[in-house]
Design an enzyme around this catalytic site. Structure first.
Site, PDB file in Angstrom:
ATOM      1  N   LEU A 130       0.859  -1.179   0.000  1.00  0.00           N
ATOM      2  CA  LEU A 130       0.000   0.000   0.000  1.00  0.00           C
ATOM      3  C   LEU A 130       0.898   1.233   0.000  1.00  0.00           C
ATOM      4  CD1 LEU A 130      -2.653  -0.886   2.759  1.00  0.00           C
ATOM      5  CD2 LEU A 130      -2.987  -0.978   0.279  1.00  0.00           C
ATOM      6  N   ASP A 131       0.427   2.313  -0.612  1.00  0.00           N
ATOM      7  CA  ASP A 131       1.150   3.575  -0.538  1.00  0.00           C
ATOM      8  C   ASP A 131       1.267   4.011   0.922  1.00  0.00           C
ATOM      9  OD1 ASP A 131       1.194   3.609  -3.302  1.00  0.00           O
ATOM     10  OD2 ASP A 131      -0.554   4.930  -3.462  1.00  0.00           O
ATOM     11  N   ARG A 132       2.276   4.820   1.208  1.00  0.00           N
ATOM     12  CA  ARG A 132       2.496   5.283   2.584  1.00  0.00           C
ATOM     13  C   ARG A 132       1.234   5.888   3.187  1.00  0.00           C
ATOM     14  NH1 ARG A 132       6.415  10.294   3.288  1.00  0.00           N
ATOM     15  NH2 ARG A 132       4.627  11.216   2.227  1.00  0.00           N
TER      16      ARG A 132
END
Length: 298
Positions: A130-132
């Protein structure tokens, strides 16, 4: 790194040729996408077919210096499901999944070290990412065998990944599919888009959960899993994710990040075949933004 293409490698794809020297095809593709690879001085796509005697140069970034256990701040996460083979963890926004330049400590992979296993070194059995600043669910293997099985299920599109996304405006239909290849944007190298020299198949399905005055809450299902896929696809159809600093309007509804949450994972347990179905509620910041959206007028 400088490599000369021998006769035995003539006709090979660039990313396949670099997979051995760089340790993995995925790493080779990332460096090619970032413009760090040149063939005879020219940046080319990863599908480029090499010719004998061509010279491939790679600008290698410095390896991330991993923090020691003593200096690594533990990354917060919650366990939503656990068995002998795997975990399903709930990642808060702001937590980086894997160590990288600029994020040498406090990553989810470091926090999972010792309780998860499989895959590349330093990735602690994490099956997808997942993106940050995207919150929500990730499946994590506890053994190499479980990691192989879960990665195969992901490749075969047998893991259902559902997200909740609040978007600007309202799509013209209550359900839809965005089938549009994406890759590194031609002009903005930090973005993914349909305007690319190196497109990869990408399919996103969506359904309206709640239609509001100026925004719409969507339930989004990934069929493929490209970098920034949901964010790039929704921006491409004119409905960017609310608050998205890269693809939409930063600060919308008081958001400090994009309104995107990995809300549900469903898959077969790799040893037993029994269905695992895990859900995650919206975190507080997204619930507050949704309430503000509900109070908006047309």
């Amino acid at each position: 790194m400088r490599l000369r293409v021998g006769p035995e490698d003539a006709g090979a794809r660039l990313d396949a040729f670099l997979a051995g020297p760089l340790g993995s095809r995925a790493r080779a593709q990332r460096l090619i996408d970032d413009g760090a690879v040149r063939v005879d001085g020219v940046v080319v796509p990863k599908r480029h077919k090499l010719g004998a005697e061509e010279t491939v140069t790679v600008d290698l970034p410095p390896e991330p210096e991993l923090a020691t256990d003593a200096e690594a701040a533990p990354a917060p996460f919650a366990v939503r499901y656990e068995d002998a083979d795997l975990l399903v963890v709930d990642k808060p926004a702001g937590v980086v999944v894997h160590p990288a330049r600029g994020h040498r400590s406090g990553t989810l992979a470091q926090a999972l070290a010792g309780v998860a296993a499989g895959g590349e070194e330093g990735r602690a059995g994490i099956v997808h990412r997942l993106d940050r600043d995207t919150s929500g669910l990730l499946v994590v293997a506890r053994s190499p065998a479980a990691h192989r099985a879960l990665k195969a299920a992901l490749h075969e599109r047998a893991i259902t990944r559902e997200y909740l996304a609040l978007v600007e405006g309202r799509p013209p239909a209550r359900t839809g599919t965005i089938d549009a290849p994406i890759g590194r944007d031609r002009r903005h190298r930090t973005r993914m888009s349909t305007d690319t020299d190196d497109p990869r198949d990408a399919v996103t399905h969506f359904a309206v959960e709640e239609a509001l005055a100026q925004t719409t809450l969507l339930r989004v299902r990934l069929e493929t899993g490209r970098t920034h896929q949901i964010r790039a696809h929704l921006q491409a159809i004119g409905h960017p994710v609310a608050g998205d600093p890269e693809y939409g309007t930063p600060g919308r509804l008081g958001l400090e990040r994009q309104f995107l949450h990995a809300a549900r994972l469903r898959f077969a347990q790799p040893s037993t075949g029994v269905e695992v179905d895990v859900a995650s509620p919206l975190p507080d910041d997204l619930r507050a933004a949704l309430e503000r959206a509900r109070s908006e007028r047309r």
